[in-house]
Scaffold this motif. Structure first.
Motif, PDB file in Angstrom:
ATOM      1  N   PHE A  77      70.667  40.830  36.961  1.00  0.00           N
ATOM      2  CA  PHE A  77      69.705  40.282  35.778  1.00  0.00           C
ATOM      3  C   PHE A  77      69.878  41.096  34.508  1.00  0.00           C
ATOM      4  O   PHE A  77      70.853  41.841  34.433  1.00  0.00           O
ATOM      5  N   THR A  78      69.575  40.291  33.374  1.00  0.00           N
ATOM      6  CA  THR A  78      69.697  40.826  32.124  1.00  0.00           C
ATOM      7  C   THR A  78      68.328  41.004  31.480  1.00  0.00           C
ATOM      8  O   THR A  78      67.568  39.922  31.392  1.00  0.00           O
ATOM      9  N   LEU A  79      68.012  42.212  30.564  1.00  0.00           N
ATOM     10  CA  LEU A  79      66.813  42.064  29.899  1.00  0.00           C
ATOM     11  C   LEU A  79      67.143  42.044  28.311  1.00  0.00           C
ATOM     12  O   LEU A  79      67.996  42.524  27.982  1.00  0.00           O
ATOM     13  N   TYR A  80      66.213  40.979  27.608  1.00  0.00           N
ATOM     14  CA  TYR A  80      66.800  40.545  26.528  1.00  0.00           C
ATOM     15  C   TYR A  80      65.684  40.170  25.738  1.00  0.00           C
ATOM     16  O   TYR A  80      64.378  40.006  26.116  1.00  0.00           O
ATOM     17  N   HIS A  81      65.704  40.316  24.323  1.00  0.00           N
ATOM     18  CA  HIS A  81      64.620  39.883  23.727  1.00  0.00           C
ATOM     19  C   HIS A  81      65.135  38.910  22.580  1.00  0.00           C
ATOM     20  O   HIS A  81      66.178  38.533  22.195  1.00  0.00           O
ATOM     21  N   GLY A  82      64.159  37.763  22.561  1.00  0.00           N
ATOM     22  CA  GLY A  82      64.579  36.735  21.786  1.00  0.00           C
ATOM     23  C   GLY A  82      64.053  35.419  22.547  1.00  0.00           C
ATOM     24  O   GLY A  82      63.310  35.321  23.493  1.00  0.00           O
ATOM     25  N   LYS A  83      64.208  34.283  22.033  1.00  0.00           N
ATOM     26  CA  LYS A  83      63.605  33.088  22.387  1.00  0.00           C
ATOM     27  C   LYS A  83      64.212  32.620  23.756  1.00  0.00           C
ATOM     28  O   LYS A  83      63.840  32.037  24.740  1.00  0.00           O
ATOM     29  N   THR A  84      65.823  32.527  23.759  1.00  0.00           N
ATOM     30  CA  THR A  84      66.612  32.328  24.901  1.00  0.00           C
ATOM     31  C   THR A  84      67.433  33.229  25.317  1.00  0.00           C
ATOM     32  O   THR A  84      68.050  33.919  24.317  1.00  0.00           O
ATOM     33  N   PHE A  85      67.853  33.133  26.445  1.00  0.00           N
ATOM     34  CA  PHE A  85      68.896  34.141  26.996  1.00  0.00           C
ATOM     35  C   PHE A  85      70.467  33.800  26.208  1.00  0.00           C
ATOM     36  O   PHE A  85      71.304  34.644  25.881  1.00  0.00           O
ATOM     37  N   SER A  86      70.702  32.505  25.997  1.00  0.00           N
ATOM     38  CA  SER A  86      71.869  32.036  25.317  1.00  0.00           C
ATOM     39  C   SER A  86      71.909  32.660  23.764  1.00  0.00           C
ATOM     40  O   SER A  86      73.177  32.511  23.206  1.00  0.00           O
ATOM     41  N   ALA A  87      70.956  32.856  23.236  1.00  0.00           N
ATOM     42  CA  ALA A  87      70.948  33.339  21.948  1.00  0.00           C
ATOM     43  C   ALA A  87      69.935  34.352  21.669  1.00  0.00           C
ATOM     44  O   ALA A  87      68.777  34.451  20.751  1.00  0.00           O
ATOM     45  N   PRO A  88      70.029  35.565  22.119  1.00  0.00           N
ATOM     46  CA  PRO A  88      68.975  36.850  22.298  1.00  0.00           C
ATOM     47  C   PRO A  88      69.193  37.431  20.705  1.00  0.00           C
ATOM     48  O   PRO A  88      70.112  37.627  20.143  1.00  0.00           O
ATOM     49  N   ASP A  89      68.073  38.127  20.667  1.00  0.00           N
ATOM     50  CA  ASP A  89      68.100  38.940  19.340  1.00  0.00           C
ATOM     51  C   ASP A  89      68.609  40.423  19.912  1.00  0.00           C
ATOM     52  O   ASP A  89      69.297  40.886  19.104  1.00  0.00           O
ATOM     53  N   ASP A 147      66.409  31.367  33.641  1.00  0.00           N
ATOM     54  CA  ASP A 147      66.214  31.998  32.000  1.00  0.00           C
ATOM     55  C   ASP A 147      64.918  32.239  31.670  1.00  0.00           C
ATOM     56  O   ASP A 147      63.765  31.423  31.700  1.00  0.00           O
ATOM     57  N   GLY A 148      64.529  33.512  31.449  1.00  0.00           N
ATOM     58  CA  GLY A 148      63.172  33.870  31.056  1.00  0.00           C
ATOM     59  C   GLY A 148      62.322  33.916  32.459  1.00  0.00           C
ATOM     60  O   GLY A 148      61.129  33.566  32.463  1.00  0.00           O
ATOM     61  N   TYR A 149      62.896  34.419  33.461  1.00  0.00           N
ATOM     62  CA  TYR A 149      62.265  34.594  34.631  1.00  0.00           C
ATOM     63  C   TYR A 149      60.725  35.290  34.584  1.00  0.00           C
ATOM     64  O   TYR A 149      60.032  34.889  35.263  1.00  0.00           O
ATOM     65  N   THR A 150      60.887  36.428  34.097  1.00  0.00           N
ATOM     66  CA  THR A 150      59.634  37.192  33.705  1.00  0.00           C
ATOM     67  C   THR A 150      59.623  37.961  32.336  1.00  0.00           C
ATOM     68  O   THR A 150      60.661  37.952  31.829  1.00  0.00           O
ATOM     69  N   SER A 151      58.648  38.692  32.220  1.00  0.00           N
ATOM     70  CA  SER A 151      58.574  39.287  30.815  1.00  0.00           C
ATOM     71  C   SER A 151      57.978  40.692  31.231  1.00  0.00           C
ATOM     72  O   SER A 151      57.419  41.152  32.074  1.00  0.00           O
ATOM     73  N   PHE A 152      58.194  41.744  30.086  1.00  0.00           N
ATOM     74  CA  PHE A 152      57.757  43.144  30.036  1.00  0.00           C
ATOM     75  C   PHE A 152      57.565  43.424  28.585  1.00  0.00           C
ATOM     76  O   PHE A 152      57.930  42.685  27.550  1.00  0.00           O
TER      77      PHE A 152
END
Length: 260
Positions: A77-89, A147-152
Motif C-alpha cells: 500500500f501507498t500513503l499519498y496526498h492528492g486527487k489521484t494515486f497516479s498524480a499525487p501532491d 486507488d483511494g481505498y480509504t483515508s486518514f
C-alpha cells in the motif's frame, strides 16, 4: 468582548464522516481477493489521525489486512496526498521497500513503518485528508488494486492556553477568561495563531473530575479567545478546541480562581 455562542458540531461531523468513509472503488479486481481493515498506530491523534508539530519527527506503524480463499502471496500500500494515486501532491516514504505480510489462514496482515519529519516531509498545504492506494495478490492469481481505498488525516499540532482574571475575585464580580489557540506552521516551523475557530469555555467545580461547557467564542485575528462570566464560586476554567480536518483537538490546563 466576544459573545459566547451555543452551537452544534453535528453538521461538521457528518461532513467529515462522509469524506472519510472508505470509498473503495477497485480499479482492478480479479477473483475474490480483498483488502480490509486499515490501522495506524503511533499517530498521536484520535483513531488513524497523524499529528505533528514543527520539529520532532514521528514514527507510525501502518497495517492493512488482505484476504483470499487461496491465501495472500503479497500485498502493498501507498500513503499519498492528492486527487489521484497516479498524480499525487506528495507520497510518504516507508522504511520498508514493500509491506511485510504475516499470514493467518486465508488472511494476511501487512505492515509498514514511516518516520515523518515535519521539516523535511510536510508543508501546510499537505495538512488534511491523505489517501491509501492498496494492492493484494493471491496465491491462485486473484488480485485487487484500489486507488483511494480509504483515508486518514494528517494534522498540524494545536496548542491552547488559558488565563482567568482577576485572581482572587469577589463573588458576583466579572471574571475575564482569555486564551490563545495556535497551531504548528509547517512552512515556517513555528506556531501561529489559529483564527476564527470555536474555543469552548468550560469550568470545573472543585472536587469533581468533569468540565461543563458554557458554549463557545470565536478566536480573533491572532488566535485569542475572550469571554466574560460572573464569578459565583471557586472554579477551574479552561478552553477546549475540538479540532478540524487540518488541526488536532486540544484542551488547555484548567486555571483555578478563588472566589471570595
Amino acid at each position: 468582548m466576544r459573545r459566547l455562542m451555543i452551537g452544534s458540531g453535528l453538521l461538521g461531523a457528518l461532513a467529515i464522516a462522509a469524506l472519510l468513509t472508505p470509498g473503495a472503488q477497485a480499479t482492478e479486481v480479479v477473483g475474490n481477493a480483498d483488502v480490509g481493515d486499515f490501522r495506524i498506530t503511533g499517530g498521536g491523534g484520535a483513531g488513524n489521525d497523524v499529528v505533528l508539530g514543527t520539529t520532532n519527527s514521528r514514527t507510525i506503524t501502518v497495517k492493512l489486512t488482505a484476504s483470499d480463499d487461496s491465501g495472500i502471496k503479497s500485498a502493498d500500500f501507498t500513503l499519498y496526498h492528492g486527487k489521484t494515486f497516479s498524480a499525487p501532491d506528495a507520497v510518504l516514504k516507508a522504511t520498508e521497500s514493500a509491506a511485510v505480510c504475516t499470514a493467518d489462514g486465508t488472511t494476511s496482515v501487512c505492515t509498514k513503518h514511516y518516520t515523518i519529519d515535519p521539516r523535511r516531509d510536510l508543508k501546510n498545504s499537505l495538512a488534511g485528508i491523505w489517501k491509501v492506494h492498496a494492492e493484494a495478490y493471491a496465491n491462485d492469481g486473484d488480485y485487487v488494486k484500489t486507488d483511494g481505498y480509504t483515508s486518514f488525516f494528517m494534522k498540524r499540532y494545536g496548542k491552547l492556553t488559558v488565563n482567568a482574571a482577576p485572581e482572587p475575585v469577589a463573588k458576583g464580580a466579572t471574571l475575564t477568561v482569555t486564551g490563545k489557540l495556535s497551531r504548528a506552521n509547517w512552512d515556517t516551523h513555528d506556531y501561529r495563531g489559529y483564527t476564527n475557530q470555536r474555543a469552548y469555555l468550560e469550568f470545573r467545580r472543585p472536587g469533581v473530575s468533569y468540565y461543563e461547557s458554557l458554549g463557545y467564542t470565536l478566536t480573533n485575528s491572532t488566535g485569542v479567545a475572550t469571554a466574560k462570566v460572573t464569578a459565583t464560586g471557586d472554579r477551574y476554567w479552561r478552553y477546549e478546541f475540538r479540532g478540524t480536518m487540518t488541526t488536532s483537538a486540544v484542551k488547555a490546563t484548567g486555571d483555578f480562581v478563588d472566589v471570595r
